[in-house]
Write a protein that holds these residues in place. Structure first.
Motif, PDB file in Angstrom:
ATOM      1  N   GLU A 144       0.749  -1.006   0.000  1.00  0.00           N
ATOM      2  CA  GLU A 144      -0.020   0.103  -0.163  1.00  0.00           C
ATOM      3  C   GLU A 144       0.907   1.274  -0.028  1.00  0.00           C
ATOM      4  N   VAL A 145       0.211   2.065  -0.760  1.00  0.00           N
ATOM      5  CA  VAL A 145       1.119   3.380  -0.868  1.00  0.00           C
ATOM      6  C   VAL A 145       0.303   4.500  -0.238  1.00  0.00           C
ATOM      7  N   THR A 146       0.897   5.238   0.774  1.00  0.00           N
ATOM      8  CA  THR A 146      -0.295   6.335   1.368  1.00  0.00           C
ATOM      9  C   THR A 146       0.556   7.551   1.514  1.00  0.00           C
ATOM     10  N   GLY A 147      -0.314   8.560   1.782  1.00  0.00           N
ATOM     11  CA  GLY A 147       0.171  10.027   1.952  1.00  0.00           C
ATOM     12  C   GLY A 147       0.781  10.794   0.773  1.00  0.00           C
ATOM     13  N   ILE A 148      -0.042  10.349  -0.371  1.00  0.00           N
ATOM     14  CA  ILE A 148       0.446  11.062  -1.579  1.00  0.00           C
ATOM     15  C   ILE A 148      -0.138  12.377  -1.408  1.00  0.00           C
ATOM     16  N   PRO A 149       0.801  13.275  -1.698  1.00  0.00           N
ATOM     17  CA  PRO A 149       0.188  14.742  -1.288  1.00  0.00           C
ATOM     18  C   PRO A 149      -0.511  15.220  -2.685  1.00  0.00           C
TER      19      PRO A 149
END
Lengths: 147, 147
Positions: free
Chosen positions: B116-121
Motif C-alpha cells: 500500500e502506498v499512502t500519503g500521496i500529497p
DNA sequence: CTGCTTGCAAAGGCTTTGCAGAACA
DNA sequence: TGTTCTGCAAAGCCTTTGCAAGCAG
C-alpha cells in the motif's frame, strides 16, 4: 540556481564533496558538480551538457556521461528511470520518491516522510533490497483522451 | 507456459481479446498475443521476438515493436521502465507493483492488495494522476560490494 | 616518467520509420 | 480496388568505448 554559481566558496565545497566520495576533483568534474550538486536537481545527461556549455565551460559529451556515471557509482547522485529514452540524475540522495509529469518531462520530489509504502512482502530467497522507487505519473489535464 | 500454446480455443480467445480492444487480429498480432497475453508475463521486445521465432512463427522485428506499442496504447499490456536499456511489457494489467532483480533482470509482480502506498500529497495544478509505479529493487546476496 | 583524464569519433544497442510489396475486405 | 498490415533496411537516439593527446604528481 544562478545564484549558486556566483556564490564564493561553492567551488571549494564541491571539491571537498568530491574528495569525500573518493573522486579526484578535476576541472570538468567540478564544473559538472556545480551544475548538479549545488542544489537538488533532476537533469538528464543532455541537460547537463547543455548547462555546462551555456556557462562557457566546455566539457565534452563523453566526459559528461562518464562523470555522471562516476557520480552515480559513488552515490553522489541517483539515477532515475522514468522514461525509457533517457536517464535522469537526481542530486537529492536522501530517501524520497517522485512525481513525473509525462507531458512536460518534469520530475518533482516527494519526501519520504510524506509518502509511505507498507506491506512489502518477503523478498525472493538470497536477495537484498537496494531501494524502492515510487513514481506517481501525472499528465496535464487539458489533453486529448484520444490517441 | 507451453501448456498455453497447446490449449485448444486459446487462439480464439486471443482473437476475441484483440477485437474487444479495437485491434484487428492479424496472424502476427495473434501470434504475439499468444506469447504475451495468455499468461502474466514480463517480456522485453527482444524476448518476444525470440519467443515468436522459437515457435517457428516468424514475425519481423518491426512488427513485434509495432504490435507491442499497439497493445500498450490499447491497454492490453503495460510498459514497465526499470532498466534504461529496454522496456518490459507486462500482461498483468490489474493494479500491481514490482520487485526487480537487478542481477538477473527478473521482474516479479506484487499485487496491490499486498502493498500500500499512502500519503500521496496534492498533485501539481491541472494535472491528473495516470498511475503509480512502485519498484522494489533487489540484488543477489552473494555479490561483491565493490564496484 | 607514469598513471589518470579528456575528447573526438566511431561503435553499439534499442527502437522507430519509410516505403514497397502482400494480405484482406 | 482501396485500405490496412508486414517486413526489410535504413535511420535515429542515447550511451558507451577505443584510443591518442593532455595533464598532474
Amino acid at each position: 540556481m544562478d545564484q549558486v554559481t556566483k556564490t564564493p566558496g561553492w567551488q571549494d565545497e564541491i571539491v571537498v564533496l568530491l574528495r569525500s566520495h573518493g573522486i579526484n576533483p578535476t576541472t570538468q568534474r567540478v564544473t559538472i558538480g556545480r551544475i548538479i550538486l549545488s542544489a537538488y536537481r533532476h537533469l538528464s545527461a543532455d541537460q547537463v551538457l547543455k548547462a555546462v556549455n551555456e556557462d562557457k565551460h566546455f566539457v565534452s559529451k563523453a566526459t559528461v556521461y562518464n562523470t555522471l556515471n562516476l557520480f552515480a557509482k559513488r552515490k553522489l547522485v541517483r539515477e532515475v528511470f522514468v522514461d525509457p529514452s533517457k536517464v535522469f540524475y537526481d542530486s537529492n540522495t536522501s530517501p524520497h520518491y517522485h512525481i513525473y509529469n509525462e507531458d512536460t518531462g518534469e520530475l518533482i520530489d516527494l519526501e519520504a516522510d510524506q509518502l509511505e509504502v507498507t506491506g512489502i512482502p518477503d523478498l525472493p530467497a538470497n536477495t537484498v533490497e537496494t531501494g524502492i522507487d515510487v513514481i506517481v505519473r501525472v499528465h496535464n489535464r487539458n489533453r486529448s483522451v484520444l490517441n
